[in-house]
Design a protein around this motif. Structure first.
Motif, short mmCIF file in Angstrom:
data_model
loop_
_atom_site.label_atom_id
_atom_site.label_comp_id
_atom_site.label_asym_id
_atom_site.label_seq_id
_atom_site.Cartn_x
_atom_site.Cartn_y
_atom_site.Cartn_z
N GLU A 142 35.82 32.85 39.49
CA GLU A 142 34.54 33.38 39.00
C GLU A 142 34.72 34.45 37.92
O GLU A 142 33.76 34.90 37.31
CB GLU A 142 33.74 34.01 40.15
CG GLU A 142 33.24 32.98 41.14
CD GLU A 142 32.58 33.63 42.35
OE1 GLU A 142 32.35 34.87 42.34
OE2 GLU A 142 32.31 32.89 43.30
N ALA A 143 35.98 34.87 37.74
CA ALA A 143 36.21 35.95 36.78
C ALA A 143 36.45 35.36 35.38
O ALA A 143 36.95 34.26 35.25
CB ALA A 143 37.43 36.77 37.21
N ASP A 144 36.06 36.11 34.38
CA ASP A 144 36.28 35.67 33.01
C ASP A 144 37.67 36.14 32.58
O ASP A 144 37.89 37.33 32.33
CB ASP A 144 35.20 36.27 32.11
CG ASP A 144 35.38 35.85 30.66
OD1 ASP A 144 36.26 35.00 30.39
OD2 ASP A 144 34.64 36.37 29.80
N LEU A 145 38.60 35.17 32.51
CA LEU A 145 39.97 35.54 32.13
C LEU A 145 40.21 35.29 30.64
O LEU A 145 41.35 35.32 30.17
CB LEU A 145 40.99 34.78 32.98
CG LEU A 145 40.97 35.08 34.49
CD1 LEU A 145 42.07 34.31 35.23
CD2 LEU A 145 41.10 36.57 34.78
N HIS A 151 37.91 43.05 34.24
CA HIS A 151 37.37 44.26 34.88
C HIS A 151 36.24 43.90 35.85
O HIS A 151 35.52 42.93 35.65
CB HIS A 151 36.86 45.26 33.84
CG HIS A 151 37.97 45.99 33.16
ND1 HIS A 151 38.54 45.56 31.99
CD2 HIS A 151 38.65 47.11 33.52
CE1 HIS A 151 39.50 46.38 31.63
NE2 HIS A 151 39.60 47.34 32.55
N CYS A 152 36.12 44.71 36.85
CA CYS A 152 35.06 44.60 37.86
C CYS A 152 33.75 45.13 37.27
O CYS A 152 33.76 45.85 36.27
CB CYS A 152 35.51 45.44 39.06
SG CYS A 152 34.34 45.55 40.41
N GLU A 153 32.64 44.81 37.96
CA GLU A 153 31.34 45.34 37.51
C GLU A 153 31.33 46.87 37.49
O GLU A 153 30.64 47.51 36.70
CB GLU A 153 30.23 44.87 38.44
CG GLU A 153 29.81 43.44 38.15
CD GLU A 153 29.19 42.77 39.36
OE1 GLU A 153 28.81 43.47 40.31
OE2 GLU A 153 29.14 41.52 39.34
N CYS A 154 32.13 47.49 38.38
CA CYS A 154 32.18 48.96 38.45
C CYS A 154 33.02 49.55 37.31
O CYS A 154 33.11 50.76 37.17
CB CYS A 154 32.72 49.42 39.80
SG CYS A 154 34.52 49.32 39.94
N GLY A 155 33.65 48.67 36.52
CA GLY A 155 34.49 49.16 35.41
C GLY A 155 35.96 49.24 35.78
O GLY A 155 36.81 49.46 34.91
N GLY A 156 36.26 49.07 37.07
CA GLY A 156 37.65 49.17 37.52
C GLY A 156 38.47 47.95 37.10
O GLY A 156 37.92 46.89 36.81
N LEU A 157 39.77 48.15 37.08
CA LEU A 157 40.69 47.08 36.68
C LEU A 157 40.92 46.11 37.84
O LEU A 157 41.13 46.53 38.98
CB LEU A 157 42.03 47.73 36.28
CG LEU A 157 43.20 46.80 35.92
CD1 LEU A 157 42.89 46.00 34.65
CD2 LEU A 157 44.48 47.63 35.74
N PHE A 158 40.88 44.81 37.54
CA PHE A 158 41.23 43.79 38.54
C PHE A 158 42.73 43.53 38.53
O PHE A 158 43.35 43.41 37.46
CB PHE A 158 40.52 42.47 38.26
CG PHE A 158 39.16 42.33 38.89
CD1 PHE A 158 38.99 42.56 40.25
CD2 PHE A 158 38.07 41.93 38.13
CE1 PHE A 158 37.73 42.41 40.84
CE2 PHE A 158 36.82 41.77 38.71
CZ PHE A 158 36.65 42.01 40.07
N LYS A 159 43.27 43.38 39.73
CA LYS A 159 44.67 42.98 39.92
C LYS A 159 44.63 41.77 40.84
O LYS A 159 43.76 41.71 41.72
CB LYS A 159 45.42 44.14 40.60
CG LYS A 159 46.79 43.82 41.12
CD LYS A 159 47.31 44.99 41.99
CE LYS A 159 48.60 44.60 42.68
NZ LYS A 159 48.41 43.59 43.76
#
Ligand code: NAD
Length: 259
Positions: A142-145, A151-159
């Motif tokens: 579901e993430a745009d790679l 990044h998450c909706e909260c602005g945080g970095l996804f790992k």
């Protein structure tokens, strides 16, 4: 140290049939025939990619560069892999009540896709992303790679939600895996070198608790000389197809994969 005698598949089947509790422990080798190379060795992923991309400090210092490698290996490449007959055979054994749990070091989700229900993921799973800020988990599909890093909706970095080098083993998978090593009277190892700490200690613990160790591998591993009771040499798909037949399980192999 003595090498175990190569025993026939029937000896392994007999151990499994007579067991109270069979646990399975899998490594990168079980997914090789799904087209996913292991990390190490001449054809391994680290002959093509820099393993530092999976070190947490490097990831934070070179996030975009690390994410490019991660996307290519785990999302463009792993994402297309399908379970093979070895994954399917283990799922069939679980359905027949002959396997309690699969403990896997793999992060490719192929045991679940093959139908295994009781799976402990010692190193996490690449299908989910974890926000390092708010802790939210989100399916990677579901993430745009297209734009990296994601990044998450909260602005945080996804790992990716699998562990990087030096990270703690996720709970409850760690505790439950060692619990399996206490409960099992037969431990079936498939496609693992036994070089990755602390995962490699799980079969050691099973042996210490008296489990018989059956090993499937194309070549001897670190376990073979001192741990393995029955060594079944060969490709995971070939050996596990033969094993389920010997166990009398109704199993339709994937013809495309049967050589
Ligand atoms: P490894 O790469 O150290 O060893 C793979 C083992 O599989 C070797 O012993 C090899 O002889 C054996 N093997 C290769 N082809 C086989 C086949 N067709 N049938 C049976 N055995 C075969 O793997 P490892 O011990 O699992 O350690 C590597 C770590 O890297 C793991 O902890 C895992 O988390 C990670 N990893 C995961 C994947 C994945 O998710 N598919 C892929 C690469 C690495």
């Amino acid at each position: 140290m003595t090498s175990p005698n190569p025993m026939p598949i029937s000896a392994a089947a007999k151990l499994i049939r007579n067991a109270r509790h069979v646990s399975v422990f899998t490594g990168a080798g079980i997914s090789v025939e799904s087209g996913i190379p292991p990390f190490r060795g001449a054809e391994g992923l680290w002959s093509r990619y820099d393993p530092r991309s999976l070190e947490l400090t490097y990831f934070h210092a070179h996030t975009e560069e690390s994410w490019k490698v991660i996307k290519e290996i785990f999302y463009d490449f792993f994402g297309k892999a399908r379970p093979n007959d070895a994954h399917r055979a283990l799922a069939a054994m679980e359905r027949e009540g002959l396997v309690k749990t699969v403990i896997t070091q793999n992060i490719d989700n192929l045991h679940q896709e093959a139908g295994s229900r009781s799976v402990l993921e010692f190193h996490g799973n690449s299908q989910m992303l974890l926000c390092l800020e708010c802790g939210r988990r989100r399916p990677a599909r579901e993430a745009d790679l297209a734009v990296l890093p994601p990044h998450c909706e909260c602005g945080g970095l996804f790992k990716p939600d699998f562990i990087f080098f030096g990270e703690m083993i996720p709970e409850p998978a760690r505790t439950l895996s060692f619990r399996e090593a206490e409960l099992a009277d037969v431990f079936l190892l498939v496609g693992t070198t036994g070089e990755v700490m602390p995962a490699c200690l799980v079969p050691e613990e099973a042996k210490r608790n008296g489990a018989a160790i059956i090993e499937v591998n194309t070549e001897p591993s670190n376990y073979t000389p001192h741990l393995t009771d029955v060594f079944l040499k060969g490709k995971a798909t070939d050996v596990l197809r033969r094993l389920v037949r010997e166990l009398g399980i109704d199993f339709a192999p994937d013809q495309e994969q049967e050589h």
